[in-house]
Design an enzyme around this catalytic site. Sequence first.
Site, mmCIF file in Angstrom:
data_model
loop_
_atom_site.group_PDB
_atom_site.id
_atom_site.type_symbol
_atom_site.label_atom_id
_atom_site.label_comp_id
_atom_site.label_asym_id
_atom_site.label_seq_id
_atom_site.Cartn_x
_atom_site.Cartn_y
_atom_site.Cartn_z
ATOM 1 N N LEU A 523 53.614 31.487 72.691
ATOM 2 C CA LEU A 523 52.132 32.623 72.631
ATOM 3 C C LEU A 523 51.695 33.308 73.517
ATOM 4 O O LEU A 523 50.854 34.180 73.474
ATOM 5 C CB LEU A 523 52.225 32.023 71.266
ATOM 6 C CG LEU A 523 53.061 31.785 70.112
ATOM 7 C CD1 LEU A 523 52.779 30.761 69.154
ATOM 8 C CD2 LEU A 523 53.497 33.269 69.477
ATOM 9 N N GLY A 524 50.759 32.434 74.601
ATOM 10 C CA GLY A 524 49.832 32.281 75.876
ATOM 11 C C GLY A 524 48.935 30.673 76.178
ATOM 12 O O GLY A 524 50.298 29.879 75.737
ATOM 13 N N GLY A 526 45.627 28.824 78.061
ATOM 14 C CA GLY A 526 44.292 29.146 78.111
ATOM 15 C C GLY A 526 44.216 27.649 79.108
ATOM 16 O O GLY A 526 45.012 27.344 80.313
ATOM 17 N N GLY A 527 42.565 27.627 79.923
ATOM 18 C CA GLY A 527 42.471 26.289 80.212
ATOM 19 C C GLY A 527 42.959 25.261 79.774
ATOM 20 O O GLY A 527 42.819 24.258 80.899
ATOM 21 N N PHE A 528 43.429 24.681 78.779
ATOM 22 C CA PHE A 528 43.264 22.718 78.399
ATOM 23 C C PHE A 528 44.923 23.537 78.088
ATOM 24 O O PHE A 528 45.871 22.397 78.017
ATOM 25 C CB PHE A 528 42.829 22.917 77.377
ATOM 26 C CG PHE A 528 41.461 22.749 77.769
ATOM 27 C CD1 PHE A 528 40.906 21.940 78.826
ATOM 28 C CD2 PHE A 528 40.485 23.607 77.220
ATOM 29 C CE1 PHE A 528 39.623 22.170 79.051
ATOM 30 C CE2 PHE A 528 39.062 23.579 77.827
ATOM 31 C CZ PHE A 528 38.600 23.042 78.549
ATOM 32 N N GLY A 529 45.989 24.272 78.160
ATOM 33 C CA GLY A 529 47.424 24.297 77.639
ATOM 34 C C GLY A 529 47.593 25.640 77.562
ATOM 35 O O GLY A 529 47.192 26.434 77.220
ATOM 36 N N VAL A 531 50.520 27.773 74.483
ATOM 37 C CA VAL A 531 50.819 27.322 73.083
ATOM 38 C C VAL A 531 52.296 28.140 73.012
ATOM 39 O O VAL A 531 52.609 29.111 73.380
ATOM 40 C CB VAL A 531 50.020 28.173 72.482
ATOM 41 C CG1 VAL A 531 50.055 28.616 70.925
ATOM 42 C CG2 VAL A 531 48.284 27.831 72.437
ATOM 43 N N LYS A 544 49.953 24.039 71.300
ATOM 44 C CA LYS A 544 49.563 24.034 71.832
ATOM 45 C C LYS A 544 49.552 22.585 72.520
ATOM 46 O O LYS A 544 49.433 21.187 72.159
ATOM 47 C CB LYS A 544 48.406 23.900 71.399
ATOM 48 C CG LYS A 544 46.566 24.197 72.494
ATOM 49 C CD LYS A 544 45.568 23.881 72.214
ATOM 50 C CE LYS A 544 44.427 23.916 73.920
ATOM 51 N NZ LYS A 544 43.211 23.706 73.332
ATOM 52 N N ASP A 640 32.655 27.476 73.325
ATOM 53 C CA ASP A 640 33.399 28.545 73.823
ATOM 54 C C ASP A 640 34.014 29.584 73.037
ATOM 55 O O ASP A 640 35.033 30.326 72.678
ATOM 56 C CB ASP A 640 34.771 28.031 74.140
ATOM 57 C CG ASP A 640 35.431 28.825 75.434
ATOM 58 O OD1 ASP A 640 35.100 29.286 76.109
ATOM 59 O OD2 ASP A 640 36.321 28.268 76.013
#
Length: 829
Positions: A523-524, A526-529, A531, A544, A640
């Site tokens: 799905l997407g 980011g900086g930490f993982g 999804v 996630k 954030d």
Amino acid sequence: MPQMASSFVFLLATFLTWSFSVNAQPYDYPLATAPTTWINSPSLPHTVSSSDGSTVRSLALRLNPGGYGPSFATGFYCFSPCKIFFFSVFIVGANSGGGIVYNPPAQVIWSANRAHSVSENATLQLTSHSGLTLRDNDGTLVWSTDVTNRSVAGFNVTETGNLVLFDINNSSIWQSFDHPTDTLVLGQKLAQGMRLTASINSTNWTESRLYLTLLANGLYALVYSNPPQTYFQHAISANNTGNKSAYIEFTNGSVVLISNSPENIFTMPEAVSVQFMRLEWDGHLRLYDFIQSSWKAVDDLLNVYPDNCAYPTVCGDYGICSYKQYCSCPPGNYFTPVDSRQGNLGCKLLTPISCTEKNNHNLITLNDTTYFNYIDSSSITGIDMESCKQLCLRNCTCKGAFFHYGANSSSGSCYLQSEVFSLENNQPELTHYNASAYLKVQLTPSPPPYNSSRKGKTWSGALLGITLGGAVVVLGIIVSFIMWLRRGREEQEEDGIDQLPGMPTRFTFKELQVATENFARKLGEGGFGTVFEGHSGDERIAVKRLENIRHGKKDFLAEVETIGSIHHINLVRLIGFCADKMNRLLVYEYMCNGSLDKWIYCSEERAPLNWSARYKIITDIAKGLCYLHEECRQKILHLDIKPANILLDERFNAKISDFGLSKLIDRDKSRVMVGMQGTPGYLAPEWQTSIITEKVDVYSFGVVVMEILCGRRNLDYSQKEENLHLIKLMEEKSKSNQLLDLIDKTLADVEFYEEEIMNVLKLAMWCLQWDCTRRPSMLSVVKVLERAMEVEPSLDYNFVYSIPMIMTNSIGQVDQSAPLLASVLSGPR
């Protein structure tokens, strides 16, 4: 001196009136003076339980001019069995001695805290500097009046039921009539832009999606969606209003829309005693009168049709209403009742519609079915039915297409709806429209067919298989040895993970592998993982997976501890987690419309959000942050806030996500020291000192609001150099009085909403003040958005102080590996 003397006499008279009312219980006690504190308890001197089980605890009473009968009072009100209370103005029965009587039950005409009830021992304070302040029994601030820079002498309940705060000169500072809830009383006006908002039902006062409002061109009853859908309208000609702002006034025997034309007067029965009109949960605007010792509905101003099926929530979302209000779901295997025992609660899609699966969208036809919303001016005219259907299929936000045939049967009007409310079975005796209805559904893709034909293995294939097999064995031995060395550390790392309080459901890694089909649908990221989409039973979930394990453990624990213990409609719900060996995963509710950044930056794949949707999203974000800052046991700083961390559900309700950087602050501390973190472009100036407060979230919120208004990123490297930084551009436009030039060009009808847009833009500028002490709290932000207070008028318009070079890499992006300069916080300084 004469003014001081008169003020002293007035205060003395007010004090004597109040003292006499409390101790001697006179005929009426409409005044209270500051400072006064009331504790919500049965010991309050004017507590009465009514025949329906409700209770009023009156703090001030304005006795009917006749000496008895229906009278206005203010105080605490509760439904039976009286576990939750509201500070309200209500109509009560009173006897000639000024006592509140048992019957008839009280009728609430205004409530301060309809969205947030309080408990026993809640506190109401009247002070000179704050006006009225309501706190729950744990000290949580629930509601307060906005009396900035004014000194309050007391409050008064008027003969018309208006709760008024006044100063030492007896001038009004604040009044409940300026903040209507769902009711108007005789003599009250509803000014342009004000709303009456219905409750969910007769005992749940949470605001529903039905509201009545007066715009410059007429009176409208709508149900909130994106955009709102109209079920009643009465137009006012611009020639009739002249230069005056529109308003309606509720008078004895009529409701008058400001106009010189007789068609703008609604005639009603004259009052027998005391009247009020209420926008009720079913969408009707009913007029009530006190007749023969009871309240009776004597008129309905929004009586659209004789049958109740013509109202938007009568059978809930997607529910089909038949004659005499029998509710059912659309035919086929795509819908199921929300509650099989209560058909009026509506229906839901078995498979929610996802914008990422447009190839699987289809329209089903509803025969002999109509819709209430055939009066909006936003329809597409002069179009054929098939073109109308194709428009809906191509537009991801469209959930239903309704085609209204014109005089020429080959063409008509097309209505595309982002949400589908109650539909109506088009019975012959109740035919309103010659129309067709189509609902969008999502088909479940079939798995690829199994290919049973297999070719024989060649010698080269066998040799390749042997080689690969040997390599796998060797690799397996190496991996096993490494895992053996790390096993002790892993097991130690798991110690205590189950001891976290308020822990959501724990999943094994194998369970989440199955739920996500081995993490097949991304799905997407980011900086930490990353999804992934999945299913847990019948529920769609978002999983996630934290990929940087060393860094991920800290962020994982922060998210589980934080989100697992807080619950709010504008925060993404954490369903569960996984801490299986070195695997760290979080399981969230699925948000089918993805993140906000995909909607506010120009995209040909998605229709631009209209103003009402943007306003609702801004308000949702503000309410979520307000909950984190004001209503949790410990103050939570998100740290954030950005569009990528704001997710949208199927109704475009906005919810804050990603708490990997969040910090907790005890209520007795005002600030915390944190190393710089977050996302360039959204960081407040004080990050340079690493000593921060919750005002860093307020600043980031201001940046997000500007991006929503302008339809672009704060730091946009596709722009010319002079337009690269949105906040700098805003400063320049504010000094040249050209702020409207910044507004997103895809936003339609800017002129219609100009005043409201400018107010939100100024709110964003308030949040972006360089000095963090000059920024508002998120509670104040919510009040501004709910029209309960104004933006601070004296703002500092110097948002940018110098313009050093922004470090970029070879492709023109901020270099994340280089040390952060002040210029990359929110832009040039």
